[in-house]
Design a protein around this motif. Structure first.
Motif, PDB file in Angstrom:
ATOM      1  N   MET A 190     -10.633   3.650 -67.350  1.00 56.23           N
ATOM      2  CA  MET A 190      -9.241   3.736 -66.938  1.00 56.23           C
ATOM      3  C   MET A 190      -8.363   2.772 -67.756  1.00 56.23           C
ATOM      4  O   MET A 190      -8.856   1.862 -68.430  1.00 56.23           O
ATOM      5  CB  MET A 190      -9.117   3.407 -65.439  1.00 56.23           C
ATOM      6  N   GLY A 195      -5.193   1.264 -62.868  1.00 51.98           N
ATOM      7  CA  GLY A 195      -6.546   1.771 -62.610  1.00 51.98           C
ATOM      8  C   GLY A 195      -6.596   3.202 -62.098  1.00 51.98           C
ATOM      9  O   GLY A 195      -7.677   3.756 -61.898  1.00 51.98           O
ATOM     10  N   SER A 196      -5.411   3.836 -61.923  1.00 54.00           N
ATOM     11  CA  SER A 196      -5.440   5.229 -61.462  1.00 54.00           C
ATOM     12  C   SER A 196      -5.253   6.189 -62.634  1.00 54.00           C
ATOM     13  O   SER A 196      -5.310   7.407 -62.469  1.00 54.00           O
ATOM     14  CB  SER A 196      -4.353   5.451 -60.407  1.00 54.00           C
ATOM     15  N   ASN A 241     -14.425  -0.060 -53.890  1.00 54.35           N
ATOM     16  CA  ASN A 241     -13.894   1.295 -53.704  1.00 54.35           C
ATOM     17  C   ASN A 241     -12.376   1.397 -53.741  1.00 54.35           C
ATOM     18  O   ASN A 241     -11.837   2.294 -54.354  1.00 54.35           O
ATOM     19  CB  ASN A 241     -14.413   1.895 -52.395  1.00 54.35           C
ATOM     20  N   ASP A 242     -11.692   0.478 -53.092  1.00 55.52           N
ATOM     21  CA  ASP A 242     -10.226   0.569 -53.141  1.00 55.52           C
ATOM     22  C   ASP A 242      -9.629  -0.518 -54.036  1.00 55.52           C
ATOM     23  O   ASP A 242      -8.519  -0.993 -53.807  1.00 55.52           O
ATOM     24  CB  ASP A 242      -9.624   0.551 -51.721  1.00 55.52           C
ATOM     25  N   PRO A 244      -9.254  -0.268 -57.777  1.00 60.74           N
ATOM     26  CA  PRO A 244      -9.507   0.487 -59.015  1.00 60.74           C
ATOM     27  C   PRO A 244      -9.526  -0.356 -60.290  1.00 60.74           C
ATOM     28  O   PRO A 244     -10.346  -0.124 -61.167  1.00 60.74           O
ATOM     29  CB  PRO A 244      -8.383   1.525 -59.047  1.00 60.74           C
ATOM     30  N   GLU A 245      -8.618  -1.336 -60.385  1.00 57.79           N
ATOM     31  CA  GLU A 245      -8.572  -2.134 -61.631  1.00 57.79           C
ATOM     32  C   GLU A 245      -9.816  -3.011 -61.751  1.00 57.79           C
ATOM     33  O   GLU A 245     -10.406  -3.138 -62.821  1.00 57.79           O
ATOM     34  CB  GLU A 245      -7.306  -2.992 -61.696  1.00 57.79           C
ATOM     35  N   ARG A 247     -12.709  -2.466 -60.359  1.00 57.14           N
ATOM     36  CA  ARG A 247     -13.844  -1.585 -60.598  1.00 57.14           C
ATOM     37  C   ARG A 247     -13.919  -1.183 -62.078  1.00 57.14           C
ATOM     38  O   ARG A 247     -14.991  -1.164 -62.686  1.00 57.14           O
ATOM     39  CB  ARG A 247     -13.726  -0.328 -59.718  1.00 57.14           C
ATOM     40  N   ASN A 248     -12.750  -0.895 -62.649  1.00 56.05           N
ATOM     41  CA  ASN A 248     -12.720  -0.460 -64.043  1.00 56.05           C
ATOM     42  C   ASN A 248     -13.213  -1.575 -64.975  1.00 56.05           C
ATOM     43  O   ASN A 248     -14.043  -1.338 -65.847  1.00 56.05           O
ATOM     44  CB  ASN A 248     -11.287  -0.044 -64.409  1.00 56.05           C
TER      45      ASN A 248
END
Ligand code: TYM
Length: 333
Positions: A190, A195-196, A241-242, A244-245, A247-248
């Motif tokens: 991402m 992150g979306s 999980n919530d 995104p950045e 996680r990326n």
């Protein structure tokens, strides 16, 4: 049985970490396995679905070849060529566009994203782009197609087109039904700023991506400025999980270091992002600077790059022209 691998990359500049981790890194390991026959295509016909400057396009074609080689694809083992030099691609795309259905193409999400609100003004080529992609794959009896997650729907369409051609003309198994090779965990890298959104060549902010030609200072700066949140690194994957950045970035670390999300989380659990980012920049520089140096070196060797494309195009032409003659026969031309 030998696997026949085919994949393509658009020569539209700014090849980035997403292209590398989602696709090219996998091309390299497939190229290294002697059991595979690999073809890697610089898809210049796909590039012109959006207006291109001719001088820049020519440079970007060479830069894509240089990137393939700098990442570790051996042109002696794999065929590297550019799509426009093998006329069968355009021809097969026309024929297959008479097999593909409007309803199928209308479902393609990438067209909707790329055309945006101004759909009426998008090129017809941008709309029928996945049919050309099916032609690329099917002309070489490809059995496996390594791609990032964003190409999954196009591959499903390719399979549908192949199946319908085989059924309509009663030629069972004429077109091989290709399998996508999409990595399980890190098939969608991402943007560093959001992150979306996926990391993309066309995103206006250069800070959103790490280009494969970025120098060490640029990598350091981009990772420093990459969006995160204020929480420390958790102790389980589920807790990402919530986020995104977060996680990326941990995904990028895991992918580039050939480890899993779990083991990266264990390594950094409880640490804050500034510590983690230092480690991430370090490993990115370690892995990417030899690639970036080699791309820059190869770009000075224009005639070497052109020779690779010429040699590759001859080999590709040999395979594709046979298949197109068979297609003519089947259709009744
Ligand atoms: P292209 O040029 O947009 O991208 C090249 C490859 O990089 C992958 N990729 C990513 N993977 C993970 N995260 C990202 N952010 C990311 N961005 C790009 C893409 O999935 C792709 O594998 N239509 C194709 C090119 C093509 C092709 C083909 C591929 C033309 N004909 C035949 C396979 C087989 C494309 O536009 O890729």
């Amino acid at each position: 049985m030998k696997k026949k691998i085919f994949s393509g990359v658009q020569p539209t500049g700014n090849l980035h970490l997403g292209n590398y981790l989602g696709a090219i890194k996998n091309f390299v390991s497939l190229n290294n396995d002697n059991k595979n026959e690999c073809i890697f295509c610089v898809v210049d016909l796909h590039a012109i679905t959006i207006a291109q400057d001719s001088i820049t396009l020519r440079e970007n074609i060479r830069e894509t070849v240089a990137t393939f080689i700098a990442c570790g694809i051996d042109p002696k083992k794999s065929i590297i060529f550019n799509q426009s030099k093998v006329a069968a691609h355009s021809e097969a795309a026309w024929i297959l566009s008479c097999v593909a259905r409007m309803g199928w193409l209308n479902r393609m999400t990438q067209f909707k994203e790329k055309a945006g609100k101004d759909k009426e003004n998008a090129s017809v080529g941008l709309y029928s782009y996945p049919v050309l992609m099916a032609a690329d794959i099917l002309l070489y009896d490809s059995t496996h197609v390594p791609v990032g997650n964003d190409q999954k729907q196009h591959l499903e369409l390719c399979r549908d087109i192949a199946q319908k051609f085989n059924n309509d003309f009663k030629v069972e198994n004429f077109f091989k039904i290709p399998e996508p090779l999409i990595q399980k965990e890190f098939s969608r890298i991402m943007s560093l700023k959001d992150g979306s959104k996926k990391m993309s060549k066309s995103e206006t902010s250069d800070l959103s991506r790490i280009n494969l030609t970025d120098g060490n200072d640029q990598i350091l700066n981009k990772i420093k400025k990459a969006k995160t949140d204020s929480l420390p690194i958790p102790s389980t994957v589920k807790e990402l999980n919530d986020r995104p950045e977060a996680r990326n970035l941990i995904g990028i670390y895991s992918s580039i270091s050939d480890s899993t999300l779990e083991s990266s989380i264990q390594k950094f659990s409880g640490k804050n992002f500034s510590d983690f980012k230092e480690n991430l920049s370090e490993i990115l520089i370690d892995k990417l600077s030899p690639i970036s140096d080699e791309i820059k070196r190869l770009l000075k060797e224009k005639s070497y790059l052109d020779e690779i494309l010429e040699e590759g195009s001859k080999k590709a032409e040999n395979i594709a022209s046979k298949k197109i003659r068979e297609i003519h026969d089947i259709i009744g031309f």
